[in-house]
Structure formats: structure tokens, C-alpha cells
Design an enzyme around this catalytic site. Structure first.
Site, mmCIF file in Angstrom:
data_model
loop_
_atom_site.group_PDB
_atom_site.id
_atom_site.type_symbol
_atom_site.label_atom_id
_atom_site.label_comp_id
_atom_site.label_asym_id
_atom_site.label_seq_id
_atom_site.Cartn_x
_atom_site.Cartn_y
_atom_site.Cartn_z
ATOM 1 N N LYS A 75 0.848 -1.208 0.000
ATOM 2 C CA LYS A 75 0.000 0.000 0.000
ATOM 3 C C LYS A 75 0.885 1.260 0.000
ATOM 4 C CE LYS A 75 -3.847 -2.381 2.203
ATOM 5 N NZ LYS A 75 -4.634 -2.658 3.406
ATOM 6 N N GLN A 78 -4.670 -1.600 9.801
ATOM 7 C CA GLN A 78 -4.554 -2.882 9.106
ATOM 8 C C GLN A 78 -5.174 -4.003 9.946
ATOM 9 O OE1 GLN A 78 -3.592 -3.225 5.980
ATOM 10 N NE2 GLN A 78 -3.722 -5.450 5.944
ATOM 11 N N ASP A 94 -11.088 2.925 4.297
ATOM 12 C CA ASP A 94 -11.377 1.495 4.153
ATOM 13 C C ASP A 94 -12.887 1.255 4.002
ATOM 14 O OD1 ASP A 94 -9.384 -0.459 4.079
ATOM 15 O OD2 ASP A 94 -8.966 -0.313 6.228
HETATM 16 N N1 GUN Z 1 -6.613 -6.790 5.806
HETATM 17 C C1 GUN Z 1 -6.860 -7.436 4.640
HETATM 18 N N2 GUN Z 1 -7.461 -6.604 3.759
HETATM 19 C C2 GUN Z 1 -7.586 -5.408 4.380
HETATM 20 C C3 GUN Z 1 -8.124 -4.150 3.974
HETATM 21 O O1 GUN Z 1 -8.618 -3.965 2.853
HETATM 22 N N3 GUN Z 1 -8.068 -3.151 4.919
HETATM 23 C C4 GUN Z 1 -7.534 -3.340 6.165
HETATM 24 N N4 GUN Z 1 -7.543 -2.306 7.010
HETATM 25 N N5 GUN Z 1 -7.040 -4.506 6.563
HETATM 26 C C5 GUN Z 1 -7.054 -5.528 5.666
#
Ligand code: GUN
Length: 289
Positions: free
Chosen positions: A54, A98, A121
Site C-alpha cells: 500500500k 490494518q 477502508d
Molecule cells: N486486511 C486485509 N485486507 C484489508 C483491507 O482492505 N483493509 C484493512 N484495514 N485490513 C485488511
């Protein structure tokens, strides 16, 4: 014949579009660049990989990112403190925590403490609720990525029967809501299956579109799908083979390839689209500033 849906290639196109928009609406107007915050707790290897990719995506596009990396044993209170700092920091447009979080942390409480205007998110109940009610909101990045792959590959969703496997808040539930909306890129008849669904193959065999997000390598086999089905593989599991490790999807590639009409590969399918959609949400947050 199966056509592979190349998420890497689509992501390059979208990256260019986002860069243009940043040039037009941010740089030319002498505004501050969008800034994504990421909070990561601990050293789970999948989470580290996701977070690094990311951050890399932000670099590729030329937006700012800041990582707050907390130790594994940080308390809920310490995490909440970092969230409040991000909520109150005018230089952060949007941020994510996350997931998954450690067992000693109440994930609901964490998600609820994020300012919905910065919740890129789309997991806060305000955004999730708005999405369910066809209102404008931040939509979860993976679900947006899947819709965009289907749209850009000119795959009709309307009137099709979609079977989603997995009811997670991150993928299964949001994509089933979005695909069944009375909306552009919706109007699909959606069946949401999960770990307690008996005889899942009874459903998958009837599906025009299958979206699998269970994190079980090779779970969906060719025998479980009908000829010509469109298969979207969201599963990403790190599988170790001796010293090497590989990313494996939920789809048993060898038996599905050749029977499906379209298939997203792992890696290089949904993953790159998820990352670019997070950046898109961050740009949206910055433009709403
Ligand atoms: N863990 C796996 N996919 C995601 C996501 O799209 N956002 C977040 N915050 N954690 C994740």
C-alpha cells in the site's frame, strides 16, 4: 477458453487516471497532496506485505503516506490514542488500521473510533450503512476493485447470478451488497455462502459469477463451477515450499482454467486493484477536505 483478467494492467490505466486527476485538481490548484495514514500493529507477515505494498502504491502515484507501526503487545488504549491523533491531524486525509487485529483488541471498538470522513477502508458502520442504503460513502477497496475489474473487462453484472463465498466484512459482505444494489454495476442476484453453508457446490454450479474470498488455497475446483462461469479469486494465502514462499488463491487454477470464461489470477488479479482503490478513496477524502 479462459481469459485471464489482468489486474496489474488495469491498475496501470487507473494509476494514470488518478495521476491526471491529482495534477488537475490538486497540483494545479496549489493544494496539498493527498496523505494516507496506516496503523499497523505487530509483525504478521501477510499484514506487513499488504502494508508495504500500500505504501509502495502511494509512492507510485506520488501521494503521501505515513506508517505508524506499533509493537505486537500494544494495548487497545495505545492504539486508540494513535487513532485519535490521526483523526485530529489536519494533514492526514484518510487512514486505515490494518486488519486482522490481535485477540486482545476489540476490532469493533477500533473501527468505531475512526472518523468516518477519514475512513478510507469504508469499514465504519456509518460508511457501511450508507453503502447498504445506496448512499454515497467510502466503499471497501477490495469490493471496489472487483467491480472495476468487471466493468473495465466489459463483463455484464446485471441479471446475472453471483455466488459469493465468504462473508467477511472486508470482502464477502460488501461485494454482495454492492452487486445486488439497484444501481449501475449492480442488479445481480446474489447468493452469499459461507463456512456454514452445506453443499456449497450446489450454489457454485449455478453461478454465472463466482467471487471467492475464503483464504483456503485451491478451495474452488473446476468440478464446482459451470462451463463459462466468471471466477474472481480474492484469496491470498502465503504458502511455504521449503525456503520459498508463494501466493496462492482460493481457486484450483489447473482445474478451473479452461472451464471458466474469465478468471482473475493470483497474484496479479484483484490484489493490485485493491491497492489502487485505496488510493482512489484517499484522493476522494482529500478532495472532500
Ligand atoms: N486486511 C486485509 N485486507 C484489508 C483491507 O482492505 N483493509 C484493512 N484495514 N485490513 C485488511
Amino acid at each position: 477458453m479462459t481469459q485471464l483478467l489482468n489486474g496489474n494492467k488495469l491498475a496501470i490505466d487507473i494509476r494514470k487516471e488518478i495521476s491526471k486527476e491529482i495534477e488537475k485538481n490538486i497540483r494545479n490548484k496549489k493544494k496539498r497532496l493527498p496523505h494516507l495514514g496506516i496503523i499497523l500493529l505487530g509483525t504478521n507477515s501477510s499484514s506487513l506485505t499488504y502494508v508495504n505494498s500500500k505504501i509502495q502504491e502511494c509512492k507510485n502515484i506520488g501521494i503521501e503516506s505515513s506508517l505508524i507501526h506499533l509493537p505486537n503487545d500494544s494495548s487497545e488504549r495505545e492504539l486508540l490514542k494513535e487513532i485519535q491523533k490521526m483523526n485530529n491531524n489536519p494533514l492526514i486525509d484518510g487512514f486505515i488500521v490494518q486488519l486482522p487485529l490481535q485477540k486482545h483488541i476489540n476490532s469493533d471498538k477500533i473501527i468505531m473510533s475512526i472518523n468516518p470522513k477519514k475512513d478510507v477502508d469504508g469499514f465504519h458502520p456509518e460508511n457501511f450503512g450508507k453503502m447498504s442504503l445506496d448512499m454515497n460513502a467510502f466503499f471497501p477497496a477490495t469490493a471496489l476493485g472487483i467491480l472495476t475489474i468487471l466493468e473495465r473487462s466489459k463483463i455484464e453484472i446485471s441479471g446475472k447470478h453471483t455466488v459469493v463465498i465468504g462473508r467477511s466484512r472486508i470482502v464477502g459482505r460488501p461485494i454482495s451488497i454492492l452487486m445486488s444494489r439497484k444501481n449501475y454495476l449492480g442488479n445481480s442476484t446474489v447468493t452469499l455462502t459461507h463456512s456454514q453453508t452445506p453443499n456449497i457446490d450446489c450454489y457454485t454450479k449455478q453461478a454465472d459469477i463466482i467471487i471467492t474470498a475464503v483464504g483456503r488455497p485451491g478451495f474452488l475446483t473446476g468440478k464446482m463451477i459451470k462451463e463459462g462461469a466468471i471466477v474472481i479469486d480474492v484469496g491470498i494465502t502465503i504458502v511455504k515450499d521449503g525456503k520459498k514462499s508463494f501466493l496462492k488463491g482460493d481457486v484450483d487454477f489447473n482445474s478451473v482454467y479452461g472451464k471458466a470464461s474469465y478468471l482473475t489470477p493470483v497474484p496479479g488479479g484483484v490484489g493490485p486493484m485493491t491497492r489502487i482503490m485505496l488510493v482512489k478513496n484517499t484522493l476522494m477524502a482529500a478532495l472532500n477536505r
